[in-house]
Design an enzyme around this catalytic site. Structure first.
Site, mmCIF file in Angstrom:
data_model
loop_
_atom_site.group_PDB
_atom_site.id
_atom_site.type_symbol
_atom_site.label_atom_id
_atom_site.label_comp_id
_atom_site.label_asym_id
_atom_site.label_seq_id
_atom_site.Cartn_x
_atom_site.Cartn_y
_atom_site.Cartn_z
ATOM 1 N N CYS A 1 0.823 -1.224 0.000
ATOM 2 C CA CYS A 1 0.000 0.000 0.000
ATOM 3 C C CYS A 1 0.848 1.262 0.000
ATOM 4 O O CYS A 1 0.838 2.038 -0.948
ATOM 5 C CB CYS A 1 -0.886 0.035 1.246
ATOM 6 S SG CYS A 1 -1.900 -1.382 1.447
HETATM 7 N N1 SAJ Z 1 6.850 2.269 8.345
HETATM 8 C C1 SAJ Z 1 7.856 3.147 8.721
HETATM 9 N N2 SAJ Z 1 7.581 4.108 9.644
HETATM 10 C C2 SAJ Z 1 6.342 4.235 10.187
HETATM 11 C C3 SAJ Z 1 5.324 3.339 9.795
HETATM 12 C C4 SAJ Z 1 5.597 2.364 8.876
HETATM 13 O O1 SAJ Z 1 8.984 3.059 8.238
HETATM 14 O O2 SAJ Z 1 6.154 5.114 11.036
HETATM 15 C C5 SAJ Z 1 7.141 1.263 7.329
HETATM 16 C C6 SAJ Z 1 6.890 -0.161 7.813
HETATM 17 O O3 SAJ Z 1 8.043 -0.707 8.388
HETATM 18 C C7 SAJ Z 1 6.527 -0.874 6.514
HETATM 19 C C8 SAJ Z 1 5.840 0.206 5.691
HETATM 20 O O4 SAJ Z 1 6.241 1.467 6.257
HETATM 21 O O5 SAJ Z 1 7.666 -1.295 5.823
HETATM 22 C C9 SAJ Z 1 4.315 0.118 5.698
HETATM 23 O O6 SAJ Z 1 3.952 -0.024 7.030
HETATM 24 P P1 SAJ Z 1 2.399 0.116 7.488
HETATM 25 O O7 SAJ Z 1 2.379 0.052 8.967
HETATM 26 O O8 SAJ Z 1 1.798 1.284 6.843
HETATM 27 O O9 SAJ Z 1 1.747 -1.231 7.000
HETATM 28 P P2 SAJ Z 1 0.905 -1.585 5.724
HETATM 29 O O10 SAJ Z 1 1.695 -1.481 4.482
HETATM 30 O O11 SAJ Z 1 0.276 -2.879 6.036
HETATM 31 O O12 SAJ Z 1 -0.183 -0.441 5.660
HETATM 32 C C10 SAJ Z 1 -1.489 -0.735 6.045
HETATM 33 C C11 SAJ Z 1 -2.309 0.224 5.268
HETATM 34 N N3 SAJ Z 1 -3.664 -0.206 5.252
HETATM 35 C C12 SAJ Z 1 -4.361 -0.059 4.106
HETATM 36 O O13 SAJ Z 1 -3.891 0.412 3.106
HETATM 37 C C13 SAJ Z 1 -5.741 -0.535 4.127
HETATM 38 C C14 SAJ Z 1 -2.220 1.634 5.837
HETATM 39 O O14 SAJ Z 1 -3.269 2.437 5.295
HETATM 40 C C15 SAJ Z 1 -2.343 1.647 7.327
HETATM 41 O O15 SAJ Z 1 -2.145 2.996 7.790
HETATM 42 C C16 SAJ Z 1 -1.268 0.761 7.915
HETATM 43 O O16 SAJ Z 1 -1.569 -0.567 7.460
HETATM 44 C C17 SAJ Z 1 -1.268 0.819 9.427
HETATM 45 O O17 SAJ Z 1 -1.789 1.807 9.977
HETATM 46 O O18 SAJ Z 1 -0.667 -0.073 10.001
#
Ligand code: SAJ
Length: 425
Positions: free
Chosen positions: A261
């Site tokens: 995403c």
């Molecule tokens: N990450 C960082 N720093 C942060 C947060 C995340 O480096 O502060 C990195 C993570 O390690 C990862 C990537 O970004 O590699 C994405 O992390 P994520 O927590 O956003 O996880 P996702 O990809 O599963 O994102 C999902 C998304 N959900 C949908 O699209 C429906 C996102 O919208 C959500 O915000 C996210 O989950 C969430 O909140 O956990």
């Protein structure tokens, strides 16, 4: 007894399968349609093809008629598209899975069908890509079918938020279509279903949500690079800023932004806007910063090795974690893929271990990785890694640890005489 409404969910991945289960639990007759026969066979055997708490708890309780036969679409009052919408190597949105799904519905349309797209798409895709597929087949919105968009919000690995309780937005081409869509989701989701004024605005919501996250992560990643030069611990600063009870939302620097995403969705808006004469400079810079973090991580290791009169070449580098996110088995856009490439470029000896992705690990277990490594890059903050006793690093004579997720105990590691460097700390 009122006849059960029938739903056909197209694409049984981390979005479609929980949705199919929830529809079945809420009394719908459910067809689950996927092209992957192996996945269909697993689902028929009551085995979830993906690790997910909601599925583990509910899959065997839900009756889903899983099949690869698209003819089930014509038996369904509602057809929901949950197929992937990846970007290609040039980061251009790949809409082929969506087009294929729409074509199979057009070939099997049931008069009056409500068609809902849950896959993430950029503004304009329903009007300019999906609707024309049905028009070409002679179908007219309102007369023959309804077309709506309700973007998915599944967060893999999240134990609290799941398909049953995450609020949604919905948009449609017609008032009737919107009413039908809202009515459907209110039957399966115990949360707000927010009506959007148009389908285009509904498409924009998800892209905006995820672009918001990407730019905020880029902000702290840039801070991390700056504070590394200033000797400031960026994690401490973000924790300090988080004490402000309003107008601040913490994000955390890391070795990279992976997943299906966050690193993907902004490109949808960048490309869409460019095609319509606007250049999203800010979104592009954020993507550039986040895409630079894997190389920055390897450069940190190279720099700290050089300080010890060592080189990356022929040094045994242990990578802890392969998945893009903690406690899930998911490689998509994982920063580790780039980290590995940069290490290979420098001729390092690479060992990798991820308890969730054993087939990509080249050692049997964590102990073997620690034994074989001279230096470590922690790339995924799996719980198992956060529990490692710093003494185990010491026992295995680890010289340097680059903490790509800032999740290890910096002070304890330094007390063991090991060189510790986080991302911005
Ligand atoms: N990450 C960082 N720093 C942060 C947060 C995340 O480096 O502060 C990195 C993570 O390690 C990862 C990537 O970004 O590699 C994405 O992390 P994520 O927590 O956003 O996880 P996702 O990809 O599963 O994102 C999902 C998304 N959900 C949908 O699209 C429906 C996102 O919208 C959500 O915000 C996210 O989950 C969430 O909140 O956990």
């Amino acid at each position: 007894m009122a006849k059960k409404q029938t739903v056909c969910v197209i694409g049984l991945g981390y979005v479609g399968l929980p949705l199919a289960v929830q529809c079945a639990l809420r009394g719908f007759r459910v067809f689950g349609l996927d092209t992957d026969r192996g996945k269909i066979n697993k689902i028929k055997a009551g085995a979830a093809p993906i690790g997910d708490k909601f599925l583990a708890e509910n899959l065997t309780r839900a009756k889903i008629e899983a099949t690869t036969d698209a003819k089930v679409i014509k038996k369904s009052e509602i057809a929901i598209i949950c197929v992937p919408t990846p970007v290609d190597k040039t980061y251009y949105p790949d809409l082929n899975p969506i087009k294929k799904a729409a074509i199979s519905i057009a070939k099997n349309l049931k008069k009056g069908q409500l068609i809902i797209v849950e896959s993430t798409i950029n503004p304009g895709v329903c009007e300019e890509v999906i609707e024309p597929i049905f028009a070409k087949a002679g179908y007219k919105i309102g007369r023959d079918y309804q077309l709506s968009h309700c973007p998915e919000r599944i967060n893999p690995g999240d134990e609290k938020w799941n398909v049953a309780n995450i609020p949604r937005v919905a948009g449609s081409f017609t008032k009737k279509g919107l009413a039908m869509t809202i009515k459907f989701y209110k039957k399966i989701i115990d949360a707000e279903i927010y009506p959007m004024k148009s389908i285009r605005e509904a498409e924009a919501v998800k892209i905006v949500e995820n672009s918001f996250r990407d730019i905020n992560i880029a902000f702290v990643n840039e801070l991390a690079k700056s504070f590394d030069q200033l000797g400031i611990d960026v994690v401490d600063v973000i924790k300090g800023a988080s004490t402000k009870p309003f107008a601040f939302m913490p994000h955390w620097p890391s070795c990279g932004v992976g997943g299906h995403c966050i690193p993907v969705d902004p490109y949808y808006l960048i490309e869409r806007a460019k095609a319509n004469g606007f250049d999203h400079e800010f979104l592009k810079i954020a993507r550039k910063i986040n895409n630079s973090m894997p190389e920055y991580t390897v450069e940190l290791l190279r720099c700290y090795l050089n300080r010890e009169k060592m080189a990356l070449k022929d040094t045994a580098v242990g990578i802890l974690g392969i998945s893009y996110k903690a406690n899930v088995a998911d490689l998509r856009e994982s920063p580790v893929i780039k980290i590995k490439k940069f290490l290979e470029k420098y001729g390092a000896n690479i060992f990798m271990f991820d308890p969730y992705i054993s087939n990509m690990s080249n050692v049997k277990n964590l102990e073997e990785l620690l034994k074989k490594s001279t230096v470590i890059i922690l790339a995924t903050d799996h719980d198992e890694f956060k529990k490692i006793d710093p003494k185990d690093f010491k026992k295995n004579k680890i010289k340097i640890i680059i903490d790509g997720k800032n999740c290890l105990n910096k002070e304890e590691i330094k007390k063991c005489g090991i060189i510790y460097k986080g991302i911005g700390r």
